[in-house]
Motif scaffolding. Structure first.
Motif, short mmCIF file in Angstrom:
data_model
loop_
_atom_site.label_atom_id
_atom_site.label_comp_id
_atom_site.label_asym_id
_atom_site.label_seq_id
_atom_site.Cartn_x
_atom_site.Cartn_y
_atom_site.Cartn_z
N SER A 1 0.83 -1.21 0.00
CA SER A 1 0.00 0.00 0.00
C SER A 1 0.86 1.26 0.00
N LEU B 1 0.89 4.13 -2.90
CA LEU B 1 0.68 5.56 -2.63
C LEU B 1 1.77 6.40 -3.30
N VAL C 1 1.09 6.97 -7.02
CA VAL C 1 0.00 7.86 -7.42
C VAL C 1 0.48 8.92 -8.41
N PHE C 2 1.69 9.41 -8.18
CA PHE C 2 2.23 10.47 -9.02
C PHE C 2 2.50 9.99 -10.45
N GLY D 1 -1.71 8.02 -11.34
CA GLY D 1 -2.92 8.74 -10.99
C GLY D 1 -3.70 8.06 -9.88
N TRP D 2 -4.61 8.83 -9.26
CA TRP D 2 -5.36 8.33 -8.11
C TRP D 2 -6.26 7.14 -8.46
N GLN D 3 -6.96 7.23 -9.60
CA GLN D 3 -7.90 6.16 -9.94
C GLN D 3 -7.18 4.84 -10.16
N SER D 4 -6.09 4.87 -10.91
CA SER D 4 -5.33 3.65 -11.14
C SER D 4 -4.72 3.12 -9.85
N ALA D 5 -4.30 4.04 -8.98
CA ALA D 5 -3.73 3.63 -7.70
C ALA D 5 -4.77 2.92 -6.83
N LEU D 6 -6.01 3.43 -6.83
CA LEU D 6 -7.07 2.79 -6.05
C LEU D 6 -7.39 1.40 -6.58
#
Length: 208
Positions: A153, A157, A160-161, A164-169
């Protein structure tokens, strides 16, 4: 016969894990651990995933050799080479395909979870975070699934950079699925290697 069976299960686990990582890569998703690091680096460098995965795992073998034994370390080293070859071969043999990020997350999480479980339960590992998790499990009885989830996890995190946030989630969901399978169906690979080393030491002592 037992050794052949273990090798067959390890090879199956390597293939399942490599195919799961391939699905994530095709959808521009990533994973945790050294596999995730290698995936992210493959997005920004010309090196293959297999080559990057091998390089990233090298430092962890020092811990493994000192803390988990030479036979387990050798087995893990061979698994690293095996999955690196299988993963790069899939890039050459499997045509490009596209599935929805959610489907890729679920399928890859199951494949990686089952694959890693086969590897860990047959006296080997895929290096990196798995070696750290096995060491903590052996020494402090900390569930390896929790350790892998936490470390993965943190790595996601940081990713994310890049993705992106969506792919990271989506990637975190894949980790949750894989870690749940690994933690639930665990059999320590260290249990089977320790008696062998102890037996060899006793034989050497008797012959000296």
């Amino acid at each position: 016969m037992l050794v052949i069976k273990k090798i067959a299960f390890v090879l199956l686990g390597l293939f399942l894990t490599a195919f799961g990582v391939t699905i994530l890569s095709q959808s521009m998703l990533t994973f945790g651990g050294t596999a995730g690091i290698a995936t992210m680096l493959s997005y920004i460098t010309p090196l293959s995933w297999g080559g990057l995965f091998f390089l990233v795992n090298l430092p962890f073998f020092i811990i493994s050799l000192q803390q988990l034994g030479k036979w387990f370390t050798l087995s893990s080293f061979m698994s690293i080479i095996g999955i690196s070859i299988i993963r790069d071969s899939l890039d050459l043999l499997v045509p490009s395909f596209q599935v929805s990020p959610f489907s890729a997350t679920i399928i890859a999480g199951i494949l990686i979870g089952v694959g890693v479980t086969y590897v860990l339960n047959n006296d080997s590992s895929l290096g990196g975070i798995h070696i750290l998790a096995l060491y903590l499990d052996k020494t402090f009885s900390i569930n390896r699934g929790y350790v892998i989830f936490l470390c993965d996890s943190i790595i996601i995190l940081l990713a994310v950079f890049m993705v992106g946030w969506q792919s990271a989630l989506y990637s975190i969901l894949s980790i949750v699925i894989a870690s749940s399978i690994i933690g639930r169906y665990k059999t320590s690979p260290l249990k089977n290697t320790e008696p062998v080393e102890e037996t060899v030491m006793l034989k050497d002592a008797a012959n000296s």
